[in-house]
Motif scaffolding. Structure first.
Motif, PDB file in Angstrom:
ATOM      1  N   LEU A  17       0.844  -1.198   0.000  1.00 53.69           N
ATOM      2  CA  LEU A  17       0.000   0.000   0.000  1.00 53.69           C
ATOM      3  C   LEU A  17       0.877   1.245   0.000  1.00 53.69           C
ATOM      4  O   LEU A  17       1.647   1.481   0.925  1.00 53.69           O
ATOM      5  N   GLU A  18       0.747   2.029  -1.028  1.00 56.96           N
ATOM      6  CA  GLU A  18       1.557   3.249  -1.129  1.00 56.96           C
ATOM      7  C   GLU A  18       0.708   4.508  -1.163  1.00 56.96           C
ATOM      8  O   GLU A  18       1.218   5.611  -1.040  1.00 56.96           O
ATOM      9  N   GLN A  19      -0.613   4.340  -1.356  1.00 59.20           N
ATOM     10  CA  GLN A  19      -1.507   5.483  -1.396  1.00 59.20           C
ATOM     11  C   GLN A  19      -2.551   5.340  -0.294  1.00 59.20           C
ATOM     12  O   GLN A  19      -2.503   4.400   0.499  1.00 59.20           O
ATOM     13  N   TYR A  20      -3.491   6.293  -0.267  1.00 60.60           N
ATOM     14  CA  TYR A  20      -4.495   6.241   0.797  1.00 60.60           C
ATOM     15  C   TYR A  20      -5.389   5.015   0.661  1.00 60.60           C
ATOM     16  O   TYR A  20      -6.033   4.796  -0.363  1.00 60.60           O
ATOM     17  N   VAL A  21      -5.409   4.217   1.720  1.00 60.09           N
ATOM     18  CA  VAL A  21      -6.304   3.065   1.860  1.00 60.09           C
ATOM     19  C   VAL A  21      -6.547   2.893   3.346  1.00 60.09           C
ATOM     20  O   VAL A  21      -5.641   3.094   4.163  1.00 60.09           O
ATOM     21  N   THR A  22      -7.768   2.532   3.730  1.00 54.83           N
ATOM     22  CA  THR A  22      -8.044   2.166   5.111  1.00 54.83           C
ATOM     23  C   THR A  22      -7.949   0.655   5.237  1.00 54.83           C
ATOM     24  O   THR A  22      -8.692  -0.067   4.572  1.00 54.83           O
ATOM     25  N   ILE A  57       6.227  -0.294   9.697  1.00 54.25           N
ATOM     26  CA  ILE A  57       6.792   1.055   9.830  1.00 54.25           C
ATOM     27  C   ILE A  57       8.260   1.085   9.404  1.00 54.25           C
ATOM     28  O   ILE A  57       8.730   2.084   8.827  1.00 54.25           O
ATOM     29  N   ALA A  58       9.006   0.014   9.670  1.00 56.45           N
ATOM     30  CA  ALA A  58      10.461   0.006   9.425  1.00 56.45           C
ATOM     31  C   ALA A  58      10.838   0.415   7.999  1.00 56.45           C
ATOM     32  O   ALA A  58      11.688   1.303   7.817  1.00 56.45           O
ATOM     33  N   PRO A  59      10.268  -0.188   6.950  1.00 51.56           N
ATOM     34  CA  PRO A  59      10.677   0.233   5.597  1.00 51.56           C
ATOM     35  C   PRO A  59      10.294   1.667   5.283  1.00 51.56           C
ATOM     36  O   PRO A  59      10.971   2.326   4.482  1.00 51.56           O
ATOM     37  N   ARG A  60       9.252   2.167   5.885  1.00 49.43           N
ATOM     38  CA  ARG A  60       8.862   3.555   5.636  1.00 49.43           C
ATOM     39  C   ARG A  60       9.852   4.520   6.283  1.00 49.43           C
ATOM     40  O   ARG A  60      10.155   5.575   5.715  1.00 49.43           O
ATOM     41  N   GLN A  70      10.474  19.379  17.475  1.00 47.58           N
ATOM     42  CA  GLN A  70      11.283  18.307  16.925  1.00 47.58           C
ATOM     43  C   GLN A  70      10.638  17.744  15.658  1.00 47.58           C
ATOM     44  O   GLN A  70      11.310  17.392  14.698  1.00 47.58           O
ATOM     45  N   MET A  71       9.309  17.700  15.646  1.00 44.42           N
ATOM     46  CA  MET A  71       8.609  17.175  14.476  1.00 44.42           C
ATOM     47  C   MET A  71       8.689  18.128  13.288  1.00 44.42           C
ATOM     48  O   MET A  71       8.590  17.710  12.141  1.00 44.42           O
ATOM     49  N   LEU A  72       8.852  19.408  13.550  1.00 45.23           N
ATOM     50  CA  LEU A  72       8.950  20.384  12.473  1.00 45.23           C
ATOM     51  C   LEU A  72      10.280  20.291  11.725  1.00 45.23           C
ATOM     52  O   LEU A  72      10.446  20.896  10.678  1.00 45.23           O
ATOM     53  N   SER A  73      11.223  19.537  12.282  1.00 47.77           N
ATOM     54  CA  SER A  73      12.537  19.421  11.642  1.00 47.77           C
ATOM     55  C   SER A  73      12.471  18.668  10.319  1.00 47.77           C
ATOM     56  O   SER A  73      13.356  18.803   9.480  1.00 47.77           O
ATOM     57  N   GLY A  74      11.422  17.867  10.124  1.00 51.51           N
ATOM     58  CA  GLY A  74      11.305  17.104   8.885  1.00 51.51           C
ATOM     59  C   GLY A  74      12.008  15.770   8.907  1.00 51.51           C
ATOM     60  O   GLY A  74      11.931  15.008   7.941  1.00 51.51           O
ATOM     61  N   GLU A  75      12.707  15.459  10.006  1.00 50.84           N
ATOM     62  CA  GLU A  75      13.393  14.167  10.104  1.00 50.84           C
ATOM     63  C   GLU A  75      12.377  13.043  10.273  1.00 50.84           C
ATOM     64  O   GLU A  75      11.365  13.216  10.955  1.00 50.84           O
ATOM     65  N   PRO A  76      12.625  11.872   9.660  1.00 56.46           N
ATOM     66  CA  PRO A  76      11.675  10.763   9.818  1.00 56.46           C
ATOM     67  C   PRO A  76      11.631  10.278  11.260  1.00 56.46           C
ATOM     68  O   PRO A  76      12.674  10.110  11.902  1.00 56.46           O
ATOM     69  N   GLN A  77      10.444  10.071  11.781  1.00 60.06           N
ATOM     70  CA  GLN A  77      10.297   9.648  13.163  1.00 60.06           C
ATOM     71  C   GLN A  77       8.951   8.967  13.359  1.00 60.06           C
ATOM     72  O   GLN A  77       8.069   9.027  12.501  1.00 60.06           O
ATOM     73  N   VAL A  78       8.820   8.323  14.516  1.00 58.03           N
ATOM     74  CA  VAL A  78       7.579   7.660  14.899  1.00 58.03           C
ATOM     75  C   VAL A  78       7.028   8.399  16.104  1.00 58.03           C
ATOM     76  O   VAL A  78       7.706   8.522  17.130  1.00 58.03           O
ATOM     77  N   LEU A  97       2.564   6.408   7.155  1.00 62.07           N
ATOM     78  CA  LEU A  97       1.614   5.458   7.717  1.00 62.07           C
ATOM     79  C   LEU A  97       0.987   6.056   8.971  1.00 62.07           C
ATOM     80  O   LEU A  97       1.674   6.700   9.771  1.00 62.07           O
ATOM     81  N   ILE A  98      -0.322   5.846   9.138  1.00 60.35           N
ATOM     82  CA  ILE A  98      -1.019   6.190  10.375  1.00 60.35           C
ATOM     83  C   ILE A  98      -1.634   4.913  10.917  1.00 60.35           C
ATOM     84  O   ILE A  98      -2.286   4.161  10.174  1.00 60.35           O
ATOM     85  N   VAL A  99      -1.412   4.652  12.207  1.00 58.97           N
ATOM     86  CA  VAL A  99      -1.957   3.461  12.867  1.00 58.97           C
ATOM     87  C   VAL A  99      -2.866   3.903  13.993  1.00 58.97           C
ATOM     88  O   VAL A  99      -2.487   4.739  14.822  1.00 58.97           O
TER      89      VAL A  99
END
Length: 833
Positions: A302-307, A326-329, A379-387, A404-406
């Motif tokens: 899944l690469e686009q919007y799907v529920t 989440i890891a590959p993302r 910290q989230m505004l930095s643009g760095e990938p995070q969970v 991804l949103i869980v």
């Protein structure tokens, strides 16, 4: 052609070209950073200034120059244009993305709430106040400094005195009068630039850490001191002070005395305020079952919007699927947002995620301090990938490049906000956010909400295959890890227990199971839906019930332990009073407490099983910061045999050593005054039952009820989600309740009982025209089930609508609200009381 005619057509074409050009916006609505400022304020955009929603601005406000967030363009202001002041400067561009404001606008429109209230809910407290506007020199100024005014040259001299050519705007204002005009001149000529910087605190945040320096071998130590040192040794010899106080059940004074004797040290250690101080060891991905492997493979496609509904029974390994999805993302520099229903779940989940992803995991929820929430936000505004792991407020965090949103335990009612407005549901907002980010949304649950179940099932064709045109995917984890069996569920009819002479709150079967725990080496969970000791206190002589002076409810009886003084507390307004020795009505000494809560269960355990160790896990015992983690850690490390708690126990807690689950009073869940009481009862009982038998040893579940024939109880015993949903959905469809219809609840409150009734009746009469146009049924107005809460009287109107109906103008009712009357519009309500 005649030259005059050519000139005429040239003029027409020029006018048409001018009209076809997009006009630059002239006005902007902003959120001003000023205590007490209400609503959004309109400012004019100067022609030479490019302003975009999401920018941080400097604007004139009264006699001050303040920071502001550009929210949205305005086509035609409702003000005298001469009174609209211009934006002074753009301090920082793109602080928020424009799509972020589109999301907030959509929430305001759907939930019929002023945008300002949505913004207050979304942004952390003091976001702008904590940021600093700074001024710095630019490398290539023009024109020469000699052409500047004296005040501009003076301000320039101040900046040159800095080794970095950089000062805060507040400092420069203190150094020079008229700094504002001087700055405008320097900005206009390109000598300096203005920007927004995070605060540079003089002192970094530090936390006290307790470290063991010597083993407890001294005979001069008391037994309690030796227990504390031994406990610290078991924890690895080092703990944060706040964790040590909770886990070791001690005080700072005791630890200081041990430090003075040289057995431990207390020192301050610098920490980053990101809302978690986990020391979880590194972890590697687990080997997946066949069902997990299949679910993960589908998620990775899944690469686009799907529920995607991840329907997994309790103990089936949903969290491991989240981690490996989440890891590959993260490797592709995308971020992930993981939402849970309770703060109590965040610590255990954060530990597991940090074990896998390290410091790229951060925590965000309302239980953090303002500083922690602010630091995490920046910290989230930095643009760095995070969970980011958080509760419902985390749906608003400004993560860019979402992959991804869980939504874990997506069925849980804690995802719905009842008050204050906006009364949003996190699942709905998560869908909108996933659509904006064009990323998958994963809804995980063992007992999905009926709305989710119907949506997913309707997108599959008769062969059970997914309809490719639909935006839903069904993923199933039908068995537990290692094929561990589901615990057998025994239903106990408490009517028969009473007939047999058993007046205890525990059935004979539950008593035997509790008594057997020490011999088997297992642990148990006892669930009851109420905190406190007893539901109410009544006089056996005259029948008088102790009630809250502020609310139309009885006061709950509290007694933390047998030696503690009992007291009475209101669970609605938090009113507190001591327990009287005599009845206030007839002076009789025969006051008796009725009903059961967590405190009473703990008290009964102490009486009937004095050798068993017991911990209580409810909102009374988890008020302090870090207490959720501390209590669960103590239980997981074997410091107690029984964990007694409320609905916090039902939500994703993984305790492999638990072999017994007892549901003390199932009936309290079955008869709530809501249309979905049966669904909630089934979900809660199934979830708490799933805490048993998750380890190597088999588990058992005992459910005590006075109505064993209830469909929800029968479905829990048979562990048959499909059969329960089929019967429940038939009832919902017949009555037009969700998911086959929509509800909107209007709550009207006031300290004046006459004013609130009159206002509710006026609103109902105004709704008649709207209802006629949208095929809507109006139920009410009527007093709320609890008429008075916190000295405010409450009436309500319930609107029942077809799924296709749209009502977008209810917010206009607020214009007709009398003084001292307030109106709350709850779209898609879950709580009708």
């Amino acid at each position: 052609m005649n030259p005059l005619r050519l000139e005429y057509w040239a003029q027409i074409l020029n006018c048409m070209a001018a009209k076809s050009k997009p006009l630059s916006p002239e006005w902007i609505e902003v959120l001003v950073d000023c205590p007490g400022a209400q609503g959004l304020y309109t400012y004019r955009i100067p022609p030479a200034l490019a302003v975009t929603p999401g920018d941080i601005l400097s604007v004139p406000f009264n006699s001050q120059q303040l920071g502001a967030i550009a929210v949205r363009y305005l086509t035609q202001p409702d003000l005298n244009l001469d009174l609209i002041k211009p934006v002074e400067a753009v301090i920082s561009t793109g602080f928020f993305s424009s799509s972020y404001w589109q999301l907030l606008d959509r929430i305001a429109e759907y939930y019929q709430t002023p945008l300002m209230q949505v913004i207050r809910t979304a942004l952390p407290p003091g976001l702008l106040a904590r940021s600093q506007r700074r001024i710095r020199l630019k490398p290539a100024p023009s024109p020469p400094a000699t052409l500047l005014s004296a005040s501009a040259q003076s301000l320039l001299a101040h900046l040159h005195q800095s080794t970095t050519g950089d000062y805060t705007w507040q400092y420069l204002q203190r150094q020079q009068r008229g700094a504002h005009r001087a700055l405008q001149e320097l900005l206009r000529h390109g000598w300096v630039e203005s920007y927004l910087a995070p605060p540079q605190t003089a002192q970094p945040q530090k936390r006290q850490v307790v470290t063991l320096t010597a083993k407890p071998a001294d005979e001069s130590l008391s037994q309690r001191q030796q227990e504390i040192l031994t406990g610290l040794q078991r924890q690895g010899g080092e703990l944060w002070l706040s964790d040590a106080l909770q886990l070791l059940q001690t005080t700072s004074a005791t630890l200081k005395r041990l430090a003075a004797k040289g057995y431990l040290s207390l020192e301050a250690r610098e920490v980053l305020r990101v809302g978690s101080h986990s020391t979880a060891a590194a972890d590697q991905p687990k080997t997946l079952t066949a069902a997990q492997t299949q679910a993960l493979a589908q998620l990775n496609q899944l690469e686009q919007y799907v529920t995607a509904l991840l329907h997994g029974v309790t103990g089936s390994g949903k969290t491991e699927v989240y981690l490996q999805a989440i890891a590959p993302r993260l490797n592709c520099r995308q971020s992930a947002l993981v939402l849970v229903p309770e703060i109590g779940l965040t610590s255990q989940l954060t530990d597991r995620f940090r074990s896998r992803f390290g410091e790229r995991v951060c925590l965000y929820h309302s239980g953090l301090s303002d500083g922690e929430r602010y630091d995490t936000w920046r910290q989230m505004l930095s643009g760095e990938p995070q969970v980011v792991i958080g509760t419902r407020s985390a749906i608003f965090v400004p993560l860019s490049n979402l992959g991804l949103i869980v939504l874990d335990e997506e069925h849980d009612s804690s995802f719905k906000q009842d008050q204050p407005a906006p009364c949003y549901h996190t699942r709905t907002v998560a869908r909108w956010r996933a659509q904006q980010a064009n990323c998958p949304l994963v809804l995980g649950s063992a007992t999905p909400a009926l709305e989710t179940w119907v949506e997913v099932q309707s997108s599959r064709d008769s062969q059970g295959q997914r309809d490719e045109a639909a935006q839903t995917v069904y993923l199933s984890l039908p068995s537990r890890i290692h094929n561990r069996p589901h615990p057998p569920i025994q239903i106990i009819d408490m009517r028969q227990e009473l007939q047999a002479g058993n007046r205890s709150i525990f059935s004979r079967s539950l008593e035997e199971a509790i008594a057997a725990l020490p011999a088997t080496g297992g642990q148990g969970i006892l669930f009851i839906h109420r905190r406190g000791h007893s539901s109410f206190v009544s006089c056996r002589s005259c029948g008088y019930v102790m009630e809250c002076p502020n609310c139309d409810v009885s006061l709950s009886y509290h007694q933390p332990h047998d030696q503690a003084e009992p007291y009475l507390r209101c669970h609605y307004c938090n009113h507190y009073q001591s327990h009287p020795s005599r009845c206030p009505e007839c002076a009789s000494p025969y006051l008796k407490n009725f009903g059961s809560g967590t405190q009473r269960v703990v008290s009964e355990i102490a009486k009937q099983f004095p050798t068993l160790r017991c911990l209580r896990f409810d909102s009374d015992t988890t008020r302090r910061k870090g207490s959720h983690r501390a209590l669960l850690t103590r239980f997981a490390q074997g410091e107690a045999d029984l964990l007694v708690g409320t609905q916090m126990l039902t939500k994703g807690i993984d305790l492999p050593q638990v072999t017994l689950v007892g549901i003390v009073a199932a009936d309290g869940l079955l008869y709530m005054p809501d249309y979905w009481a049966s669904e909630r009862a089934f979900q809660m009982m199934t979830q708490v039952a799933g805490r048993a038998g998750r380890g190597e040893r088999a588990g058992q579940v005992i459910v005590q009820t006075y109505t064993p024939e209830h469909p929800a109880v029968q479905a829990v015993q048979q562990q048959d989600y499909a059969a329960f949903t089929e019967a429940e959905l038939q009832d919902r469809q017949a009555l037009g309740y969700p998911p086959y219809g929509r509800l909107i609840l209007l709550r009207v409150t006031s300290p004046d009982p006459i004013a609130v009734k009159q206002a509710a009746e006026d609103f109902a009469s105004k709704l008649e025209a709207i209802a006629a146009a949208s095929d809507c049924d109006i139920l009410g107005p009527a007093p709320a089930p609890i008429l008075r809460v916190a000295r405010r009287y409450r009436w309500q109107i319930l609107l029942k609508l077809p799924l296709s109906a749209l009502i977008s103008d209810l917010s206009c009712l607020r214009q007709h609200c009398p003084d001292r009357v307030s109106l709350t519009i709850d779209v898609d309500p879950l709580n009708l009381s």
